[in-house]
Design an enzyme around this catalytic site. Structure first.
Site, mmCIF file in Angstrom:
data_model
loop_
_atom_site.group_PDB
_atom_site.id
_atom_site.type_symbol
_atom_site.label_atom_id
_atom_site.label_comp_id
_atom_site.label_asym_id
_atom_site.label_seq_id
_atom_site.Cartn_x
_atom_site.Cartn_y
_atom_site.Cartn_z
ATOM 1 N N HIS A 90 0.821 -1.207 0.000
ATOM 2 C CA HIS A 90 0.000 0.000 0.000
ATOM 3 C C HIS A 90 0.861 1.266 0.000
ATOM 4 C CE1 HIS A 90 -4.036 -1.531 0.293
ATOM 5 N NE2 HIS A 90 -3.770 -2.266 1.364
ATOM 6 N N CYS A 142 0.170 2.539 -4.645
ATOM 7 C CA CYS A 142 -0.610 3.708 -5.042
ATOM 8 C C CYS A 142 0.147 4.997 -4.732
ATOM 9 C CB CYS A 142 -1.947 3.714 -4.316
ATOM 10 S SG CYS A 142 -3.038 2.364 -4.815
#
Length: 315
Positions: A90, A142
């Site tokens: 992440h 991301c």
């Protein structure tokens, strides 16, 4: 290339098992990349460190452990050495602390303990490189565009938005990170730095530990040897594909695209070529994300990871 020069790598895969933020392909990404490094790029197995968050893992990918591994790698580096950091997990965006940028957001990766590692931490690593060594970062997360603070953009934003696939985004919103840290600190504030300092102290990101008037410590050293291949633009998400949904092994879309490019092209590829070819692979597969490249002008067309038969520029 001088065979006496070292090739060092730190590979980090965070699947966040048994949490609401669980991903599925990140560990597969870096395990596969380890094989690529050994078989194609001539890395010594003893010089490749793997940090994954499987149950019973000997070294979990916490913020402190990741930074310790990166620090050790940079401390070992000498002129001509090739350093590589692959992160799959992440990412998030945090409010900029820079004066005059109240609306700007900066980039960070999210280790398994939520102790964020920020663009300033990666800038500091690059600035510590000995002359003639390089650090290539491949971040399949991301908001990974711009993950080396102040690095020059070579391949940047695209406005194409034609996604046709379903996937999990490798992003945790800042609000969710604040909620998680609040449950640990019981501090009622929306300031992410306060929470991180309370939870992790000296292991928190440099972004929150240095006075703002000292931020010039992290100015780039002219044309540096930091090379960032990001899985997407700073304002985009990167895809994690669940094996149950695709009928096979789970993977991160960008990591998989890079590995496909390398498998399909046996010759030398420049950093620019790897990123542009990966963009085409993702576009053909229907993904919306657009990989980017951040580095000096010279490194944009330098060979990706300086393959064994590539000549190293003389310094």
């Amino acid at each position: 290339m001088d065979k006496g020069k070292k090739r060092l790598a730190v590979l980090v895969g965070c699947n966040y098992p048994n949490t609401q933020y669980e991903l599925h392909g990140c560990i597969n990404d870096v395990v596969t990349m380890r094989d690529v490094l050994l078989e194609r790029f001539g890395f010594d197995p003893s010089h490749v460190q793997l940090l994954i968050d499987t149950p019973g893992s000997s070294v979990l990918p916490t913020g402190a452990n990741i930074k310790a591994a990166l620090d050790k790698m940079v401390n070992q580096a000498e002129a001509g050495d090739v350093l590589f950091f692959h992160y799959s997990g992440h990412g998030t965006r945090i409010p900029s602390l820079k004066p005059g940028h109240p609306l700007r957001q900066d980039e960070a990766i999210v280790p398994c303990d939520f102790n964020l590692i920020t663009d300033v931490d990666f800038r500091q690593l690059v600035n510590r490189l000995p002359k003639g060594a390089s650090l290539t970062i491949l971040s399949d997360s991301c908001h990974s565009g711009g993950l080396i603070d102040k690095e020059k953009e070579q391949i940047g934003p695209s406005t194409d938005k034609n996604t046709i696939v379903s996937y999990s985004a490798k992003s945790i919103p800042l609000e969710s990170i604040l909620d998680h840290l609040t449950s640990l600190t019981s501090i009622n504030t929306s300031d992410i730095g306060t929470h991180l300092l309370e939870s992790f102290g000296a292991d928190a990101s440099l972004k929150f530990r240095i006075p703002q008037h000292e931020s010039d410590l992290f100015e780039p050293l002219k044309a540096d040897e930091g090379i960032l291949l990001s899985g997407c633009q700073a304002n985009e998400t990167s895809a994690d594909m669940n094996a149950a949904e695709i009928g096979g092994k789970a993977y991160g879309a960008f990591s998989n695209a890079v590995q496909m490019v390398l498998n399909q092209n046996s010759g030398e590829l420049s950093n620019r070529q790897v990123v542009m070819m990966a963009r085409k692979v993702l576009e053909a597969q229907g993904f919306v994300q657009h990989p980017c490249l951040y580095c000096s002008d010279g490194n944009a067309d330098a060979t990706f990871l300086w393959q064994a038969n590539a000549e190293v520029e003389s310094y």
